[in-house]
Design an enzyme around this catalytic site. Structure first.
Site, PDB file in Angstrom:
ATOM      1  CE  LYS A   1      40.989 -73.548  71.866  1.00  0.00           C
ATOM      2  NZ  LYS A   1      39.982 -72.626  71.281  1.00  0.00           N
TER       3      LYS A   1
ATOM      4  CB  THR B   1      28.478 -77.346  73.487  1.00  0.00           C
ATOM      5  OG1 THR B   1      27.069 -77.348  73.675  1.00  0.00           O
ATOM      6  CG2 THR B   1      28.845 -78.373  72.437  1.00  0.00           C
TER       7      THR B   1
ATOM      8  NE  ARG C   1      41.156 -78.957  65.942  1.00  0.00           N
ATOM      9  CZ  ARG C   1      40.189 -78.088  66.215  1.00  0.00           C
ATOM     10  NH1 ARG C   1      39.617 -78.091  67.392  1.00  0.00           N
ATOM     11  NH2 ARG C   1      39.797 -77.209  65.325  1.00  0.00           N
TER      12      ARG C   1
ATOM     13  CG  ASP D   1      18.768 -71.186  66.395  1.00  0.00           C
ATOM     14  OD1 ASP D   1      19.991 -71.080  66.614  1.00  0.00           O
ATOM     15  OD2 ASP D   1      18.131 -72.238  66.651  1.00  0.00           O
TER      16      ASP D   1
ATOM     17  N   GLY E   1      30.204 -73.207  61.831  1.00  0.00           N
ATOM     18  CA  GLY E   1      29.666 -74.348  62.580  1.00  0.00           C
ATOM     19  C   GLY E   1      30.192 -75.698  62.140  1.00  0.00           C
ATOM     20  N   GLY E   2      30.555 -75.840  60.866  1.00  0.00           N
ATOM     21  CA  GLY E   2      31.088 -77.116  60.390  1.00  0.00           C
ATOM     22  C   GLY E   2      32.550 -77.206  60.783  1.00  0.00           C
ATOM     23  CG  ASP E   3      33.374 -76.980  64.736  1.00  0.00           C
ATOM     24  OD1 ASP E   3      32.659 -77.999  64.699  1.00  0.00           O
ATOM     25  OD2 ASP E   3      33.414 -76.226  65.707  1.00  0.00           O
TER      26      ASP E   3
ATOM     27  CD  GLU F   1      39.612 -81.247  69.150  1.00  0.00           C
ATOM     28  OE1 GLU F   1      39.361 -81.891  68.124  1.00  0.00           O
ATOM     29  OE2 GLU F   1      39.436 -80.015  69.251  1.00  0.00           O
TER      30      GLU F   1
END
Lengths: 351, 351
Positions: free
Chosen positions: B79, B94, B55, B171, B235-237, B66
């Site tokens: 995208k 977000t 990206r 959560d 989530g770790g991205d 991005e």
């Protein structure tokens, strides 16, 4: 019962081709090019502030699709542009484009716009902006070799910004010349249609080349260009596509938009990578001289750079409120609670 | 007299957020995720055909914008996606996204679509597709740690594609769990709201982590994960954002979308760059095994890859004709003669 309408945050103004043409006629083509040039000059003067990414190209046998992003730290923009030389045979544009402007602080788009018409205007504005600091003083006559889609835009830009009063047109296809001459009939320019490049450049202070051939061509040979001329080379804009004989380059003082890109795409791909060139922004900010004497041959090796598109999008963003020439697109999901995207979907369940 | 309308070649179908939600309900969310997974699997099986560009990111203090392009040689897609963790405080998403699909042979766009909703669906479809080859046989219970925008999509995807019958939610914000539980009330899943991660993972065969914190977090520690579990870490991205303790990674067999990207953005940014990982497409094509035994811990370290967006856009393109859920945008200039762009402008002169 209909679904709840999209919220204000999710709407992005869209400028269609039809809107863009209405904006052009609302402002007037010449005045719009002058104002675009002012936006481009403003951004070139703050050049060092910008993220300068090379374009991201996807090449195929038929052509190329490119994304051209840039950012000044507060606003982000990118242009999608294709180049497909064989499109014309199927009644399509060789080059089409659209662009997006976004807020850096939220990532939310603030404008989507057609850029096929807008790119033609900004390319001409950039050429004329360069000519203002590079053309010989008192230049009145410009030759235009290559009378395709960009030709008339160059003509009116040089009339509006560089004092040109006469254009001398030539194209290997006489129909292209006839088309351009007819379109320029009401422009206030004296228009002369010529049967050869040699005839076109007679007496020209400025020579613009904007042919579409995708190969190493030699539109101008060395013996054709005398002292004091300003060359505005627009058509040589991708690897393997040039218009000028290498010997002309060696006799010229060369000006470019962004050297790392132009060395790959411009006329100077024919030269050694260390050959000295001057970036236009340095002339506009006074860091480097433009034309130094009347006898010098100057060359603007224009390939089109992302910052020019950014400036053009910024200009359009500033026009749409006044002209009303846009529609809002429901492009971004806008749930009441940003974490509740699925809930937004549930609330739009029919029945 | 009005201006001539845009020609057919210049029109590009646009799918708004509202159109997308109607498409989702026309097909049904579960069935749509199943069908999206089939498109993604089809493209993963022809992985080697695709242009795989990393990206192109524009980073700022507030977040990132991005562009994610790819092409299979016949169709090109990209995208636009932003990630701005502090957007939620201002009532914004977000992450928002839109995408474009184009013909490689002409460079002409064939679809512009919202992708905020579509990305949520394709992310869940990709996770469930991975689980089909990685989860322990007979898995019925999934824990979901992090109950934000992606949570419910994961739940229904695993119900539809991986046989999950019960989800255990947790959560750090109980309101997020309550929101997800309410949204899943009619889903056919047994939903249990839990006060801790430890409670949520009790008896879970699959553990999905999809928290939004932009830092090195430790949502799961090593002692929490026993034999035979499949971890689906979503989530770790991005660089600096992970969810799992490094020791868990060292005990897991790790599967990724595209290793060069995941090593920068995924959980495995915590590991040595030479640590062995398996790309999911190799499992789907039979070139590599998925889960080999019941006791193994498998980890799908999902970060989202351009080909998944390409598949999702391809799927939407195939739905719009039948559903009619789109409008045409006048995005591309379409002069009668492609060289006569200026003439098109002249013919649209008012009065």
């Amino acid at each position: 019962m209909g679904s709840p309408g999209p919220g204000l945050l999710s709407l992005v103004p869209f400028v269609s081709v039809d809107h863009m043409m209405r904006i052009v006629w609302d402002i007037g083509p010449e005045r719009m090019i002058v104002e675009l040039a002012a936006y481009i000059e403003e951004d070139f003067r703050r050049w060092e502030l910008f993220d300068k990414t090379p374009r991201i190209a996807a090449h195929s046998a038929e052509g190329v699709i490119e994304l051209m992003p840039t950012s000044d730290g507060a606003t982000y923009g990118f242009k999608y542009v294709n180049g497909h030389p064989r499109n014309a045979a199927a009644g399509r544009q060789t080059v089409t484009a659209f662009g997006v402007l976004s807020h850096v602080d939220s990532g939310y788009p603030m404008l989507i716009s057609e850029m096929t018409v807008l790119t033609a205007l900004r390319t001409a504005a950039t050429s004329a902006l360069a000519a203002r600091v590079l053309a010989p003083p008192g230049a009145k006559t410009m030759a235009i070799i290559g009378n395709g889609a960009q030709c008339e835009f160059q003509a009116i830009a040089f009339k509006a910004l560089a004092g040109i009063e006469a254009v001398r047109l030539h194209d290997i296809d006489p129909k292209a010349t006839a088309k351009a001459a007819a379109n320029l009939a009401g422009s206030g320019l004296a228009v002369v249609s010529c049967r050869s490049s040699e005839e076109a450049i007679l007496g020209a202070d400025i020579v613009t080349t904007c042919t579409a051939d995708k190969r190493f061509a030699t539109i101008l040979t060395d013996n054709m260009i005398g002292a004091g001329v300003h060359l505005n080379a627009i058509g040589g804009d991708s690897p393997g596509k040039t218009e000028l004989h290498r010997d002309i380059l060696l006799r010229s003082e060369i000006f470019v938009e962004y050297a790392p890109q132009t060395r790959i795409e411009g006329e100077i791909q024919q030269l050694d990578p260390s050959h000295p060139v001057t970036e236009l922004w340095r002339v506009l900010t006074g860091l480097a001289p433009g034309r130094r004497d009347r006898a010098q041959i100057t060359l603007f090796d224009g390939v089109g750079f992302a910052i020019e598109d950014f400036s053009a999008l910024r200009y359009i963003r500033d026009q749409i409120g006044r002209t009303g020439e846009y529609v809002n697109l429901d492009l971004l999901a806008d749930p009441d609670d940003p974490r509740d995207l699925f809930g937004m979907l549930l609330r739009h369940r029919p029945g």
